[in-house]
Structures are given as structure tokens and as C-alpha cells.
Design a protein around this motif. Structure first.
Motif, mmCIF file in Angstrom:
data_model
loop_
_atom_site.group_PDB
_atom_site.id
_atom_site.type_symbol
_atom_site.label_atom_id
_atom_site.label_comp_id
_atom_site.label_asym_id
_atom_site.label_seq_id
_atom_site.Cartn_x
_atom_site.Cartn_y
_atom_site.Cartn_z
ATOM 1 N N LEU A 14 -18.882 5.924 -12.911
ATOM 2 C CA LEU A 14 -17.468 5.884 -13.267
ATOM 3 C C LEU A 14 -17.146 4.541 -13.906
ATOM 4 O O LEU A 14 -17.475 3.481 -13.350
ATOM 5 C CB LEU A 14 -16.599 6.102 -12.037
ATOM 6 N N VAL A 15 -16.513 4.586 -15.070
ATOM 7 C CA VAL A 15 -16.129 3.376 -15.799
ATOM 8 C C VAL A 15 -14.639 3.450 -16.108
ATOM 9 O O VAL A 15 -14.031 4.519 -16.058
ATOM 10 C CB VAL A 15 -16.955 3.202 -17.103
ATOM 11 N N GLY A 16 -14.048 2.312 -16.428
ATOM 12 C CA GLY A 16 -12.635 2.262 -16.773
ATOM 13 C C GLY A 16 -12.013 0.968 -16.290
ATOM 14 O O GLY A 16 -12.656 0.154 -15.618
ATOM 15 N N LEU A 17 -10.764 0.798 -16.631
ATOM 16 C CA LEU A 17 -10.049 -0.422 -16.268
ATOM 17 C C LEU A 17 -9.813 -0.516 -14.764
ATOM 18 O O LEU A 17 -9.814 0.500 -14.061
ATOM 19 C CB LEU A 17 -8.700 -0.479 -16.987
ATOM 20 N N MET A 18 -9.572 -1.731 -14.303
ATOM 21 C CA MET A 18 -9.229 -1.939 -12.902
ATOM 22 C C MET A 18 -7.966 -1.147 -12.575
ATOM 23 O O MET A 18 -7.044 -1.075 -13.383
ATOM 24 C CB MET A 18 -9.036 -3.420 -12.614
ATOM 25 N N GLY A 19 -7.989 -0.497 -11.411
ATOM 26 C CA GLY A 19 -6.853 0.300 -10.995
ATOM 27 C C GLY A 19 -6.907 1.749 -11.439
ATOM 28 O O GLY A 19 -6.038 2.545 -11.073
ATOM 29 N N ALA A 20 -7.926 2.115 -12.202
ATOM 30 C CA ALA A 20 -8.030 3.502 -12.684
ATOM 31 C C ALA A 20 -8.416 4.470 -11.567
ATOM 32 O O ALA A 20 -8.266 5.670 -11.716
ATOM 33 C CB ALA A 20 -9.030 3.598 -13.833
ATOM 34 N N GLY A 21 -8.935 3.936 -10.455
ATOM 35 C CA GLY A 21 -9.299 4.779 -9.323
ATOM 36 C C GLY A 21 -10.789 5.002 -9.163
ATOM 37 O O GLY A 21 -11.210 5.914 -8.459
ATOM 38 N N LYS A 22 -11.599 4.165 -9.806
ATOM 39 C CA LYS A 22 -13.048 4.381 -9.787
ATOM 40 C C LYS A 22 -13.606 4.398 -8.363
ATOM 41 O O LYS A 22 -14.391 5.279 -8.024
ATOM 42 C CB LYS A 22 -13.754 3.321 -10.634
ATOM 43 N N SER A 23 -13.210 3.451 -7.527
ATOM 44 C CA SER A 23 -13.737 3.389 -6.162
ATOM 45 C C SER A 23 -13.216 4.528 -5.297
ATOM 46 O O SER A 23 -13.996 5.210 -4.619
ATOM 47 C CB SER A 23 -13.392 2.042 -5.514
ATOM 48 N N THR A 24 -11.920 4.756 -5.317
ATOM 49 C CA THR A 24 -11.325 5.803 -4.488
ATOM 50 C C THR A 24 -11.806 7.179 -4.919
ATOM 51 O O THR A 24 -12.262 7.996 -4.101
ATOM 52 C CB THR A 24 -9.784 5.736 -4.571
ATOM 53 N N VAL A 25 -11.735 7.454 -6.206
ATOM 54 C CA VAL A 25 -12.184 8.742 -6.724
ATOM 55 C C VAL A 25 -13.696 8.872 -6.548
ATOM 56 O O VAL A 25 -14.201 9.945 -6.191
ATOM 57 C CB VAL A 25 -11.776 8.909 -8.204
ATOM 58 N N GLY A 26 -14.424 7.780 -6.774
ATOM 59 C CA GLY A 26 -15.873 7.811 -6.619
ATOM 60 C C GLY A 26 -16.307 8.197 -5.221
ATOM 61 O O GLY A 26 -17.221 9.013 -5.045
ATOM 62 N N ARG A 27 -15.659 7.618 -4.204
ATOM 63 C CA ARG A 27 -15.976 7.971 -2.818
ATOM 64 C C ARG A 27 -15.739 9.462 -2.574
ATOM 65 O O ARG A 27 -16.558 10.144 -1.964
ATOM 66 C CB ARG A 27 -15.110 7.169 -1.842
ATOM 67 N N ARG A 28 -14.606 9.950 -3.056
ATOM 68 C CA ARG A 28 -14.261 11.360 -2.852
ATOM 69 C C ARG A 28 -15.184 12.287 -3.644
ATOM 70 O O ARG A 28 -15.562 13.358 -3.164
ATOM 71 C CB ARG A 28 -12.810 11.601 -3.232
ATOM 72 N N LEU A 29 -15.546 11.880 -4.853
ATOM 73 C CA LEU A 29 -16.471 12.675 -5.660
ATOM 74 C C LEU A 29 -17.832 12.750 -4.975
ATOM 75 O O LEU A 29 -18.444 13.825 -4.899
ATOM 76 C CB LEU A 29 -16.602 12.079 -7.062
#
Length: 183
Positions: A14-29
């Protein structure tokens, strides 16, 4: 879901700007797919004994990015997993090329207003400690957008539920793999 995970032969990054949700969405994915999850900022902090922000402050952006690049190269060399990267990882041309060759890259793209709201909740972003975080995010979105646009998949991540973003990624992964299988 086993069908999708059986088809994956490389990490999802997952890539993108800070705050895009990479960590939160990544954990859930990762949970949804039954895969391991790694957050590169957390992995850097574990290895260095300092938070990503402290490393950035102590050694500067260039050293931080160099360490980040080496870590990402190691992370994509083994098992299939979900990796959330720092906002600047995909901007480096060498790292972007490596990730696009050896992983499935997913750009989480969010409007600047959403990013500004999310990042204002904690003072852990070195690039936003300049008195104009929204202006900085607007500049970063403009500067980094062309790099992020080279990701295999683009998902819009707004103010909606993270579950919806995860489901959008799963659908996009299915389509991506179906397209990759065609001659």
C-alpha cells in the motif's frame, strides 16, 4: 477468500500520502486475506530503537529514506503479505521500480481535506510540523501524485468506512490478477 490468496504470488504494498489509511486499511486487509501485515514505519522503529519521526529528526530525510528503501527491498523478498509503506517510499524511482516489479502496488488516494483531518489528530509527522500542514499536504499531493499514479491499482480512500476500502481493494486485486493471467 482462499481463492484470492491462493492466486497471490507476491506481496501487496500500500502506497500513498500520510493519512490515506495505509496502516489501518493494511491491517484490516491482511486480516481479511489471512496474510501477515507489516508497517514499514513500525519495522524501521523496531530496528533502530527510535520512532520513524525521531529517526527523521535525528538523521534527516535522506538517511531515513535510504533505510526505508533497504527495508522495503528485504520485505518483498519472502512470503506473500500486506505491507503499509511510509508516504515517501514510492516517490524514489528505484524503490518504485522494485515494488512494481516484485509486488502488487495499491495507491490509497484520499482528498487533501481528509488527509489534513486525519493527520491533525497526532503530531507524529515530521513533514507537517511547519505551521501549514494542509498546504504541505496539497504540495505533496501535487508533487507525489505522478509517482503514486504508477501503482498497479488506485483506490479512493475518503471519509467512509475502512471496511469499504478493504472490499474495494479485494475486488481490484481480483481484477488485477484476472488481467495479469490473460496473454
Amino acid at each position: 477468500m482462499g481463492k484470492l490468496t491462493d492466486r497471490l504470488d507476491r506481496p501487496i504494498v500500500l502506497v500513498g500520502l500520510m493519512g490515506a489509511g495505509k496502516s489501518t486499511v493494511g491491517r484490516r486487509l491482511a486480516k481479511r486475506l489471512g496474510l501477515p501485515f507489516i508497517d514499514t514505519d513500525a519495522a524501521i522503529a523496531d530496528a533502530a530503537g527510535y520512532s520513524a519521526a525521531e529517526i527523521f529528526d535525528r538523521y534527516g530525510e535522506a538517511d531515513f529514506r535510504d533505510g526505508e528503501r533497504r527495508l522495503v527491498a528485504r520485505l518483498i523478498d519472502d512470503e506473500v503479505k500486506v505491507i503499509a509503506t511510509g508516504g515517501g517510499v514510492f516517490v524514489d524511482p528505484r524503490t518504485r521500480k522494485l515494488l512494481n516489479e516484485r509486488a502488487i502496488t495499491v495507491w490509497l488516494d484520499a482528498p487533501v481535506d481528509v488527509l489534513a483531518d486525519r493527520t491533525a489528530r497526532r503530531d507524529t509527522r515530521p513533514l507537517l510540523r511547519n505551521g501549514d500542514p494542509k498546504g504541505t499536504l496539497e504540495r505533496l499531493a501535487k508533487d507525489r501524485g505522478p509517482s503514486y499514479a504508477e501503482a498497479h491499482i488506485r483506490i479512493t480512500s475518503g471519509a467512509g468506512a475502512h471496511h469499504d476500502v478493504v472490499e474495494s481493494i479485494v475486488s481490484a486485486l481480483e481484477s488485477h490478477l484476472d488481467g495479469a493471467a490473460k496473454p
